[in-house]
Design a protein around this motif. Structure first.
Motif, mmCIF file in Angstrom:
data_model
loop_
_atom_site.group_PDB
_atom_site.id
_atom_site.type_symbol
_atom_site.label_atom_id
_atom_site.label_comp_id
_atom_site.label_asym_id
_atom_site.label_seq_id
_atom_site.Cartn_x
_atom_site.Cartn_y
_atom_site.Cartn_z
ATOM 1 N N MET A 28 0.840 -1.178 0.000
ATOM 2 C CA MET A 28 0.000 0.000 0.000
ATOM 3 C C MET A 28 0.890 1.248 0.000
ATOM 4 N N LEU A 29 0.539 2.192 -0.827
ATOM 5 C CA LEU A 29 1.291 3.431 -0.934
ATOM 6 C C LEU A 29 0.896 4.374 0.188
ATOM 7 N N LYS A 30 1.863 4.884 0.907
ATOM 8 C CA LYS A 30 1.583 5.787 2.007
ATOM 9 C C LYS A 30 1.976 7.200 1.590
ATOM 10 N N ARG A 31 1.051 8.107 1.767
ATOM 11 C CA ARG A 31 1.291 9.499 1.421
ATOM 12 C C ARG A 31 2.083 10.169 2.533
ATOM 13 N N ALA A 32 3.069 10.951 2.133
ATOM 14 C CA ALA A 32 3.854 11.692 3.122
ATOM 15 C C ALA A 32 2.947 12.730 3.780
ATOM 16 N N ASP A 33 3.090 12.876 5.074
ATOM 17 C CA ASP A 33 2.273 13.848 5.797
ATOM 18 C C ASP A 33 2.921 15.226 5.695
ATOM 19 N N ASP A 34 2.430 16.002 4.735
ATOM 20 C CA ASP A 34 2.969 17.342 4.542
ATOM 21 C C ASP A 34 1.905 18.411 4.814
ATOM 22 N N PHE A 35 0.906 18.034 5.573
ATOM 23 C CA PHE A 35 -0.199 18.938 5.873
ATOM 24 C C PHE A 35 0.282 20.257 6.475
ATOM 25 N N ASN A 36 1.155 20.179 7.455
ATOM 26 C CA ASN A 36 1.624 21.402 8.126
ATOM 27 C C ASN A 36 2.370 22.328 7.173
ATOM 28 N N GLU A 37 3.087 21.748 6.229
ATOM 29 C CA GLU A 37 3.801 22.559 5.235
ATOM 30 C C GLU A 37 2.817 23.210 4.259
ATOM 31 N N ARG A 38 1.815 22.439 3.829
ATOM 32 C CA ARG A 38 0.861 22.945 2.843
ATOM 33 C C ARG A 38 -0.091 23.980 3.427
ATOM 34 N N ARG A 39 -0.277 24.024 4.738
ATOM 35 C CA ARG A 39 -1.239 24.927 5.333
ATOM 36 C C ARG A 39 -0.611 26.220 5.850
ATOM 37 N N VAL A 40 0.680 26.409 5.667
ATOM 38 C CA VAL A 40 1.376 27.582 6.192
ATOM 39 C C VAL A 40 0.680 28.876 5.768
ATOM 40 N N HIS A 41 0.303 28.966 4.491
ATOM 41 C CA HIS A 41 -0.321 30.199 4.002
ATOM 42 C C HIS A 41 -1.738 30.418 4.556
ATOM 43 N N LEU A 42 -2.299 29.408 5.203
ATOM 44 C CA LEU A 42 -3.642 29.510 5.781
ATOM 45 C C LEU A 42 -3.622 29.604 7.312
ATOM 46 N N ALA A 43 -2.497 29.342 7.914
ATOM 47 C CA ALA A 43 -2.401 29.191 9.371
ATOM 48 C C ALA A 43 -2.892 30.401 10.149
#
Length: 122
Positions: A1-16
Protein backbone atom coordinates in the motif's frame (compact mmCIF):
# COMPACT_ATOMS: atom_id res chain seq x y z
CA UNK A 1 0.00 0.00 0.00
CA UNK A 2 1.29 3.43 -0.93
CA UNK A 3 1.58 5.79 2.01
CA UNK A 4 1.29 9.50 1.42
CA UNK A 5 3.85 11.69 3.12
CA UNK A 6 2.27 13.85 5.80
CA UNK A 7 2.97 17.34 4.54
CA UNK A 8 -0.20 18.94 5.87
CA UNK A 9 1.62 21.40 8.13
CA UNK A 10 3.80 22.56 5.23
CA UNK A 11 0.86 22.95 2.84
CA UNK A 12 -1.24 24.93 5.33
CA UNK A 13 1.38 27.58 6.19
CA UNK A 14 -0.32 30.20 4.00
CA UNK A 15 -3.64 29.51 5.78
CA UNK A 16 -2.40 29.19 9.37
CA UNK A 17 -3.04 32.79 10.42
CA UNK A 18 -6.47 33.15 8.84
CA UNK A 19 -9.56 33.46 11.04
CA UNK A 20 -12.51 31.12 10.64
CA UNK A 21 -14.34 33.82 8.66
CA UNK A 22 -11.31 34.40 6.43
CA UNK A 23 -11.03 30.65 5.81
CA UNK A 24 -14.74 30.52 5.02
CA UNK A 25 -14.43 33.42 2.57
CA UNK A 26 -11.33 31.88 0.99
CA UNK A 27 -13.13 28.57 0.52
CA UNK A 28 -16.04 30.21 -1.32
CA UNK A 29 -13.68 32.34 -3.40
CA UNK A 30 -11.82 29.23 -4.57
CA UNK A 31 -15.06 27.30 -5.10
CA UNK A 32 -16.26 30.13 -7.34
CA UNK A 33 -13.06 29.97 -9.36
CA UNK A 34 -13.68 26.28 -9.96
CA UNK A 35 -17.38 26.52 -10.78
CA UNK A 36 -17.52 29.77 -12.78
CA UNK A 37 -15.82 28.35 -15.90
CA UNK A 38 -18.14 25.32 -15.79
CA UNK A 39 -21.20 27.55 -15.61
CA UNK A 40 -19.87 29.61 -18.49
CA UNK A 41 -19.37 26.48 -20.59
CA UNK A 42 -22.89 25.35 -19.80
CA UNK A 43 -24.33 28.70 -20.83
CA UNK A 44 -22.45 28.84 -24.11
CA UNK A 45 -22.48 25.21 -25.22
CA UNK A 46 -25.02 22.51 -25.72
CA UNK A 47 -25.38 19.35 -27.73
CA UNK A 48 -28.18 17.75 -29.70
CA UNK A 49 -28.53 15.06 -27.03
CA UNK A 50 -28.86 17.66 -24.26
CA UNK A 51 -31.49 19.54 -26.25
CA UNK A 52 -33.42 16.35 -27.04
CA UNK A 53 -33.34 15.52 -23.33
CA UNK A 54 -34.81 18.91 -22.47
CA UNK A 55 -37.58 18.44 -25.03
CA UNK A 56 -38.36 14.97 -23.66
CA UNK A 57 -38.86 16.55 -20.25
CA UNK A 58 -41.15 19.11 -21.85
CA UNK A 59 -43.41 16.27 -22.99
CA UNK A 60 -42.22 15.59 -26.53
CA UNK A 61 -41.39 12.09 -27.71
CA UNK A 62 -37.94 11.26 -29.04
CA UNK A 63 -39.44 11.12 -32.54
CA UNK A 64 -40.77 14.67 -32.04
CA UNK A 65 -37.65 16.02 -30.39
CA UNK A 66 -35.33 15.08 -33.25
CA UNK A 67 -36.88 17.33 -35.92
CA UNK A 68 -37.06 20.22 -33.45
CA UNK A 69 -33.35 19.88 -32.68
CA UNK A 70 -32.56 19.44 -36.38
CA UNK A 71 -34.59 22.56 -37.18
CA UNK A 72 -32.66 24.59 -34.63
CA UNK A 73 -29.35 23.22 -35.92
CA UNK A 74 -30.27 24.02 -39.53
CA UNK A 75 -30.89 27.63 -38.47
CA UNK A 76 -27.88 27.99 -36.14
CA UNK A 77 -30.16 28.44 -33.13
CA UNK A 78 -28.85 25.62 -30.96
CA UNK A 79 -27.07 27.92 -28.51
CA UNK A 80 -30.40 29.53 -27.71
CA UNK A 81 -31.71 26.22 -26.36
CA UNK A 82 -34.36 24.36 -28.34
CA UNK A 83 -36.67 24.09 -25.34
CA UNK A 84 -36.30 27.83 -24.82
CA UNK A 85 -37.16 28.48 -28.46
CA UNK A 86 -40.26 26.28 -28.30
CA UNK A 87 -41.30 27.90 -25.01
CA UNK A 88 -40.85 31.41 -26.40
CA UNK A 89 -42.83 30.63 -29.57
CA UNK A 90 -45.61 29.12 -27.43
CA UNK A 91 -45.71 32.13 -25.12
CA UNK A 92 -45.57 34.74 -27.86
CA UNK A 93 -48.08 32.99 -30.13
CA UNK A 94 -50.44 32.11 -27.25
CA UNK A 95 -50.08 28.37 -27.82
CA UNK A 96 -49.42 25.47 -25.52
CA UNK A 97 -45.83 24.27 -25.56
CA UNK A 98 -46.93 21.10 -27.29
CA UNK A 99 -48.89 23.00 -29.97
CA UNK A 100 -45.92 25.25 -30.63
CA UNK A 101 -43.50 22.34 -30.92
CA UNK A 102 -45.76 20.32 -33.20
CA UNK A 103 -46.30 23.38 -35.40
CA UNK A 104 -42.55 23.89 -35.60
CA UNK A 105 -42.10 20.26 -36.64
CA UNK A 106 -44.48 21.08 -39.52
CA UNK A 107 -42.22 24.01 -40.45
CA UNK A 108 -44.19 26.84 -38.86
CA UNK A 109 -42.76 29.62 -36.65
CA UNK A 110 -39.10 29.11 -37.52
CA UNK A 111 -38.97 32.51 -39.22
CA UNK A 112 -40.42 33.98 -36.05
CA UNK A 113 -37.80 32.17 -33.94
CA UNK A 114 -35.05 33.60 -36.15
CA UNK A 115 -36.58 37.06 -35.81
CA UNK A 116 -36.74 36.80 -32.00
CA UNK A 117 -33.44 35.08 -31.34
CA UNK A 118 -31.35 36.23 -34.28
CA UNK A 119 -28.92 33.97 -36.01
CA UNK A 120 -25.72 32.95 -34.26
CA UNK A 121 -22.57 33.70 -36.18
CA UNK A 122 -21.13 30.30 -35.54
Amino acid sequence: MLKRADDFNERRVHLANLSDQELYDRFWELAGKIVDPLLELGKKNTTPSVERSVLLRMGFSSLEAKPLVDGAMDRNLMRKGVGHIVYRVAKDKNLSIREAGLSMIEGKYWDYALEVFGKDKG
